[in-house]
Design a protein around this motif. Sequence first.
Motif, PDB file in Angstrom:
ATOM      1  N   VAL B 104      43.958  37.434  49.760  1.00  0.00           N
ATOM      2  CA  VAL B 104      45.160  38.252  49.894  1.00  0.00           C
ATOM      3  C   VAL B 104      46.361  37.332  50.048  1.00  0.00           C
ATOM      4  O   VAL B 104      46.473  36.601  51.031  1.00  0.00           O
ATOM      5  CB  VAL B 104      45.047  39.206  51.097  1.00  0.00           C
ATOM      6  CG1 VAL B 104      46.354  39.927  51.323  1.00  0.00           C
ATOM      7  CG2 VAL B 104      43.915  40.190  50.886  1.00  0.00           C
ATOM      8  N   LEU B 105      47.235  37.349  49.058  1.00  0.00           N
ATOM      9  CA  LEU B 105      48.386  36.458  49.062  1.00  0.00           C
ATOM     10  C   LEU B 105      49.445  36.911  50.048  1.00  0.00           C
ATOM     11  O   LEU B 105      50.050  36.105  50.731  1.00  0.00           O
ATOM     12  CB  LEU B 105      48.989  36.383  47.658  1.00  0.00           C
ATOM     13  CG  LEU B 105      48.105  35.765  46.586  1.00  0.00           C
ATOM     14  CD1 LEU B 105      48.647  36.090  45.199  1.00  0.00           C
ATOM     15  CD2 LEU B 105      48.017  34.265  46.794  1.00  0.00           C
ATOM     16  N   SER B 106      49.693  38.199  50.095  1.00  0.00           N
ATOM     17  CA  SER B 106      50.772  38.701  50.949  1.00  0.00           C
ATOM     18  C   SER B 106      50.626  40.202  51.156  1.00  0.00           C
ATOM     19  O   SER B 106      49.857  40.863  50.461  1.00  0.00           O
ATOM     20  CB  SER B 106      52.127  38.411  50.302  1.00  0.00           C
ATOM     21  OG  SER B 106      52.220  39.089  49.059  1.00  0.00           O
ATOM     22  N   PHE B 107      51.370  40.707  52.116  1.00  0.00           N
ATOM     23  CA  PHE B 107      51.437  42.142  52.362  1.00  0.00           C
ATOM     24  C   PHE B 107      52.872  42.599  52.145  1.00  0.00           C
ATOM     25  O   PHE B 107      53.649  42.677  53.095  1.00  0.00           O
ATOM     26  CB  PHE B 107      50.987  42.462  53.786  1.00  0.00           C
ATOM     27  CG  PHE B 107      49.545  42.132  54.078  1.00  0.00           C
ATOM     28  CD1 PHE B 107      48.522  42.933  53.579  1.00  0.00           C
ATOM     29  CD2 PHE B 107      49.202  41.032  54.842  1.00  0.00           C
ATOM     30  CE1 PHE B 107      47.181  42.643  53.844  1.00  0.00           C
ATOM     31  CE2 PHE B 107      47.870  40.728  55.114  1.00  0.00           C
ATOM     32  CZ  PHE B 107      46.859  41.541  54.609  1.00  0.00           C
ATOM     33  N   ASP B 214      41.161  42.846  55.370  1.00  0.00           N
ATOM     34  CA  ASP B 214      42.322  42.356  54.620  1.00  0.00           C
ATOM     35  C   ASP B 214      42.982  41.190  55.343  1.00  0.00           C
ATOM     36  O   ASP B 214      43.367  40.189  54.725  1.00  0.00           O
ATOM     37  CB  ASP B 214      43.336  43.479  54.415  1.00  0.00           C
ATOM     38  CG  ASP B 214      42.868  44.478  53.362  1.00  0.00           C
ATOM     39  OD1 ASP B 214      42.064  44.090  52.491  1.00  0.00           O
ATOM     40  OD2 ASP B 214      43.309  45.635  53.421  1.00  0.00           O
ATOM     41  N   ILE B 215      43.111  41.333  56.647  1.00  0.00           N
ATOM     42  CA  ILE B 215      43.689  40.239  57.436  1.00  0.00           C
ATOM     43  C   ILE B 215      42.838  38.991  57.273  1.00  0.00           C
ATOM     44  O   ILE B 215      43.353  37.887  57.076  1.00  0.00           O
ATOM     45  CB  ILE B 215      43.787  40.627  58.933  1.00  0.00           C
ATOM     46  CG1 ILE B 215      44.723  41.824  59.107  1.00  0.00           C
ATOM     47  CG2 ILE B 215      44.276  39.446  59.762  1.00  0.00           C
ATOM     48  CD1 ILE B 215      44.769  42.373  60.521  1.00  0.00           C
ATOM     49  N   GLY B 216      41.524  39.183  57.328  1.00  0.00           N
ATOM     50  CA  GLY B 216      40.612  38.062  57.143  1.00  0.00           C
ATOM     51  C   GLY B 216      40.786  37.408  55.789  1.00  0.00           C
ATOM     52  O   GLY B 216      40.852  36.182  55.678  1.00  0.00           O
ATOM     53  N   THR B 222      36.467  35.446  58.346  1.00  0.00           N
ATOM     54  CA  THR B 222      35.685  36.678  58.192  1.00  0.00           C
ATOM     55  C   THR B 222      36.220  37.787  59.092  1.00  0.00           C
ATOM     56  O   THR B 222      36.999  37.536  60.010  1.00  0.00           O
ATOM     57  CB  THR B 222      34.211  36.427  58.553  1.00  0.00           C
ATOM     58  OG1 THR B 222      34.140  35.967  59.898  1.00  0.00           O
ATOM     59  CG2 THR B 222      33.593  35.421  57.615  1.00  0.00           C
ATOM     60  N   VAL B 223      35.784  39.011  58.808  1.00  0.00           N
ATOM     61  CA  VAL B 223      36.173  40.167  59.612  1.00  0.00           C
ATOM     62  C   VAL B 223      35.848  39.945  61.077  1.00  0.00           C
ATOM     63  O   VAL B 223      36.682  40.215  61.949  1.00  0.00           O
ATOM     64  CB  VAL B 223      35.385  41.421  59.170  1.00  0.00           C
ATOM     65  CG1 VAL B 223      36.091  42.675  59.593  1.00  0.00           C
ATOM     66  CG2 VAL B 223      35.103  41.397  57.699  1.00  0.00           C
TER      67      VAL B 223
END
Lengths: 259, 259
Positions: B104-107, B214-216, B222-223
């Motif tokens: 995930v590059l960014s939110f 997603d944060i992970g 990992t989650v």
Amino acid sequence: MMHVQAIPTTVPTVPAAATWQPHSRHPALKLESDERWSTLQELHGLLQYEGHLQEGSEGELFRRRRLKAGQSALVMGQPFDGLYVVRLGTLKSLITNADGGMHVLSFPMKGNLLGFDGIYKYSYMSDVVALTDCDLVRIPASDLFTSGRGNNHLEHMAYWASSREITQEQMAYSLTRSVKSEARVARFLQTMSQRFADMGYSPNRFILPMTRRDIGHHLSVTVETVSRAFSALVQEGIIAVDFREINILSHEALCNFER
Amino acid sequence: MMHVQAIPTTVPTVPAAATWQPHSRHPALKLESDERWSTLQELHGLLQYEGHLQEGSEGELFRRRRLKAGQSALVMGQPFDGLYVVRLGTLKSLITNADGGMHVLSFPMKGNLLGFDGIYKYSYMSDVVALTDCDLVRIPASDLFTSGRGNNHLEHMAYWASSREITQEQMAYSLTRSVKSEARVARFLQTMSQRFADMGYSPNRFILPMTRRDIGHHLSVTVETVSRAFSALVQEGIIAVDFREINILSHEALCNFER
DNA sequence: CGCGCGTTTGAACGGGCTCAAACCTTGTGG
DNA sequence: CCACAAGGTTTGAGCCCGTTCAAACGCGCG
């Protein structure tokens, strides 16, 4: 040994743009004897930009900038004075954390674009240091953003090239993600091989311009881990290593390592 | 309000664009009753762009695009049809590796720019998915790159905003580097807090729009590690957590955690 | 309800980091 | 030309942190 008192005019890293252009930008007469200018055509070739050349701007010249190994091309926080395209040599682009931790974003080589993170806030957001002697071509800020004439052609090219750099940076980013450090190093060698091939050099034998430490800071591992990964790849007969010199014995095995 | 039917056809550089613009770009009469258009002024406000408004282009309107949670805003490989600015909601931008690993590059949230990695090769290089219901404003490719009139003003703004996004992505990147996972999560919470504050919400209490997973994938852990980090921060009295709801009890402690 | 999914916590394993030492290269100055 | 210093590279040993595997719980939704 050579270049006795280097950096003749090439004033520091960041003077105001004005000091960079003491005289005309079109010294056509001096072209043969003076190597310090590049044409728009050369810029297109370096960037591998496929846009058509703009009418009337073919005579425009861009100043080159020579760097010796170890010198800074851009320093974080200094005012934006333009973009640079690498003509020769290898550099490293890095950001330094508040607590001293650093990360190497990329290793720019021939054809790569530097400085596009400086457009926001008009100051560069990363440091760029020459690993070898380098030759850069400068695209001045004034040429990029003064609308009129054929200049938005330049801006568009810069935008296009920036997009490419971002894309490749993201690729490299995902490279960091591979769980095993050995796999990261294997991928790194593959990308280097590919880049040397793109520049017309051998993809099988090349000399790394960066230290193990720099590689580690790029892949987010320690020096020792990089070294051990090299040793492991040698052990398995996939590559041969002699300090900075790399011989890739089996691209296939290197590729299969990616998981 | 001026030049009533500029860019009559707005011919698409890309097929998809056609379906997006069934009728004129300047339906001034319908403006009050139809919420699906944004002005250039609103775009400036969203991006917090300080450039002066171009003469004669104040009447130009930009189409909005609504997304429900889970829908894709952009999909990797699809032809570039323009840039998007987030007006409302939260998304995630990610790249998927060949072997299924993702990052995930960014939110992206209100004011962020999407799609600038699509200019090179004219196709998007990452997927962008809505985490909540979203409202985007589209800047069509045709408006960006057709030179003439006030359009290179738009291109310059896009370039500027892209540079900002890159900068912040690099920041986030270096965030990944912090050795301890707990420190990464602490920093992540700080940046989220800052972003909510910038949007006018409380920096102390907010609801995370993304999952732990997603944060992970953003922080490269990992989650379970994310969950454990949250628990640890709660244990130390620095934050309070109720599923997605975060209460920051001590910004200072959170800040001191960064090493 | 029952299913899927997100979240939390535990236990054990293993890979990368830390610390340490040795070797080699490169550049500088006597 | 050699000596020395500084820094890059390699290898080893032990430890810690994050992953992996597993299980339990809560929540929303068809």
